[in-house]
Scaffold this active site. Structure first.
Site, mmCIF file in Angstrom:
data_model
loop_
_atom_site.group_PDB
_atom_site.id
_atom_site.type_symbol
_atom_site.label_atom_id
_atom_site.label_comp_id
_atom_site.label_asym_id
_atom_site.label_seq_id
_atom_site.Cartn_x
_atom_site.Cartn_y
_atom_site.Cartn_z
ATOM 1 N N LYS A 196 71.006 53.885 73.128
ATOM 2 C CA LYS A 196 71.961 53.032 72.428
ATOM 3 C C LYS A 196 71.650 51.578 72.738
ATOM 4 O O LYS A 196 71.685 51.154 73.889
ATOM 5 C CB LYS A 196 73.382 53.382 72.848
ATOM 6 C CG LYS A 196 74.432 52.543 72.149
ATOM 7 C CD LYS A 196 75.835 53.054 72.439
ATOM 8 C CE LYS A 196 76.868 52.158 71.792
ATOM 9 N NZ LYS A 196 78.241 52.583 72.112
ATOM 10 N N LYS A 248 70.920 55.267 68.397
ATOM 11 C CA LYS A 248 71.901 54.414 67.733
ATOM 12 C C LYS A 248 71.590 52.948 67.969
ATOM 13 O O LYS A 248 71.311 52.599 69.111
ATOM 14 C CB LYS A 248 73.270 54.769 68.318
ATOM 15 C CG LYS A 248 74.403 53.911 67.874
ATOM 16 C CD LYS A 248 75.665 54.354 68.563
ATOM 17 C CE LYS A 248 76.784 53.417 68.134
ATOM 18 N NZ LYS A 248 78.023 53.728 68.813
ATOM 19 N N TYR A 313 79.371 56.738 57.809
ATOM 20 C CA TYR A 313 80.682 56.534 57.191
ATOM 21 C C TYR A 313 80.674 56.994 55.736
ATOM 22 O O TYR A 313 81.723 57.075 55.110
ATOM 23 C CB TYR A 313 81.097 55.063 57.324
ATOM 24 C CG TYR A 313 81.216 54.660 58.786
ATOM 25 C CD1 TYR A 313 82.356 54.979 59.518
ATOM 26 C CD2 TYR A 313 80.165 54.029 59.451
ATOM 27 C CE1 TYR A 313 82.449 54.664 60.864
ATOM 28 C CE2 TYR A 313 80.245 53.702 60.802
ATOM 29 C CZ TYR A 313 81.392 54.017 61.501
ATOM 30 O OH TYR A 313 81.481 53.724 62.834
HETATM 31 C C1 PBG Z 1 81.589 52.550 71.896
HETATM 32 C C2 PBG Z 1 81.083 52.663 70.513
HETATM 33 C C3 PBG Z 1 80.681 51.637 69.667
HETATM 34 C C4 PBG Z 1 80.311 52.235 68.479
HETATM 35 C C5 PBG Z 1 80.519 53.598 68.606
HETATM 36 N N1 PBG Z 1 80.976 53.852 69.885
HETATM 37 C C6 PBG Z 1 80.717 50.172 69.859
HETATM 38 C C7 PBG Z 1 79.827 49.518 70.825
HETATM 39 O O1 PBG Z 1 79.057 50.131 71.563
HETATM 40 O O2 PBG Z 1 79.912 48.282 70.923
HETATM 41 C C8 PBG Z 1 79.786 51.521 67.276
HETATM 42 C C9 PBG Z 1 79.749 52.321 66.024
HETATM 43 C C10 PBG Z 1 79.524 51.520 64.809
HETATM 44 O O3 PBG Z 1 79.218 50.311 64.863
HETATM 45 O O4 PBG Z 1 79.643 52.096 63.720
HETATM 46 N N2 PBG Z 1 82.798 53.231 72.052
#
Ligand code: PBG
Length: 327
Positions: A196, A248, A313
């Site tokens: 991530k 991600k 989404y």
């Molecule tokens: C953290 C989390 C995030 C997203 C999903 N889980 C935000 C981040 O890490 O700042 C982002 C998902 C998206 O942007 O669609 N709980």
């Protein structure tokens, strides 16, 4: 020119193209992320994600059933609580909004779909970070793990089939696996956000959960410049017991996704995040992109890069298009 120099031969008719098409996007490969807002009596639109809403409990149930009927493979639930505090108490509270939503969905859908839950503190903390802060103002890794363990057990108790570890704390998969096993939830799986990145693409998501974050997540999420550490994160999560691993965001990291998919021993997910959604919606609203073609092309590219499943989404809408095209 030799006859074999004519690749266009296989592109000549729709039937030929269909016959030789390599990559599928099927409804069951799509997972719909959903937001549940505490106290909401009707769905609240999210400005930077046109078409996505913060659900009320009623509208969540209804939209979830519709998505499952459309054929999506699973649902990922986020809670938007009314109150926040330094340790994110709403995350471990059995009556916290995310746990309430999980119980609603499990009661409604049983085992008909795969219910997933965000196991991360940023929705619940007043500072907006994914963990609890130490005295130095930095996110305290090991103190956060203890909260994640309780959070994961509560989510399992509330009906999650897969707990989504998205906080990027070191050791989170192992600690949560142990906590789930000890609490009697050996059958609850872990969807590990293994890879991530600290991405600008999460901007609209902050809107969606009304996050209070100032600053950034660069001390725990990965540097967009680095591919190598993705494989290190993957190896750690696999060793700690991840059931599914995720990369991600998706589109800016298709190279990383490919590298992960080539070596992963478990199914690989990719998350087409809020910013990827917003870019296409904005361009399509301006008439600059063909919305449906663009969305299906992007989903195809993520699958082609190696994702077994995609969080998007557009999951329910795309599932309906794919089914209609199949008829
Ligand atoms: C953290 C989390 C995030 C997203 C999903 N889980 C935000 C981040 O890490 O700042 C982002 C998902 C998206 O942007 O669609 N709980």
């Amino acid at each position: 020119m030799f006859p074999t120099d004519r690749p266009r031969r296989l592109r000549r008719t729709a039937a030929l193209r269909r016959l030789v098409s390599e990559t599928t996007v099927l409804p069951r490969q799509l997972i719909l992320p959903m937001f549940l807002k505490e106290g909401a009596t009707e769905p609240v639109p999210i400005a930077s994600m046109p078409g996505v809403v913060q659900h009320s409990r009623d509208s969540l149930r209804k939209a979830a059933v519709e998505a499952v009927q459309a054929g999506v493979g699973g649902l990922m639930l986020y809670g938007v609580p009314l109150t926040h505090d330094a340790v994110g108490s709403g995350a471990t509270d059995p009556d916290g909004i995310l746990n309430v939503g999980l119980r609603d969905l499990r009661a409604e859908l049983g085992d008909d779909t795969v219910l997933m839950s965000d196991c991360c503190l940023d929705e619940f903390t007043d500072h907006g970070h994914c963990g609890v802060l130490g005295d130095n103002g930095m996110v305290d890794n090991d103190a956060t793990l203890r909260v994640y363990a309780d959070m994961a057990v509560e989510q399992a108790r509330s009906g999650a089939h897969l707990v989504g570890t998205s906080g990027m704390m070191d050791g989170q998969v192992g600690v949560i696996r142990e906590a789930l096993d000890e609490a009697g939830y050996a059958d609850t799986g872990i969807l590990a956000y293994s890879v991530k990145y600290a991405s600008a693409m999460y901007g609209p998501f902050r809107d969606a959960i009304q996050s209070q974050l100032t600053g950034d997540r660069k001390t725990y999420q990965q540097d967009p410049a680095n591919a190598r550490e993705a494989l290190r994160e993957l190896a750690l999560d696999l060793a700690e017991g991840a059931d599914v691993v995720m990369v991600k965001p998706a589109l800016p990291y298709l190279d990383v996704l490919r590298a992960v998919a080539e070596v992963s021993e478990v199914p690989v997910a990719a998350y087409q995040v809020s910013g990827e959604y917003a870019m296409v919606e904005a361009a399509a609203a301006n008439g600059w992109l063909d919305r449906q073609r663009t969305i299906l092309e992007l989903l195809t590219s993520i699958r082609r890069a190696g994702a077994d499943m995609v969080l998007t989404y557009w999951a329910a809408e795309a599932a309906r298009w794919i089914r209609a095209a199949d008829r």
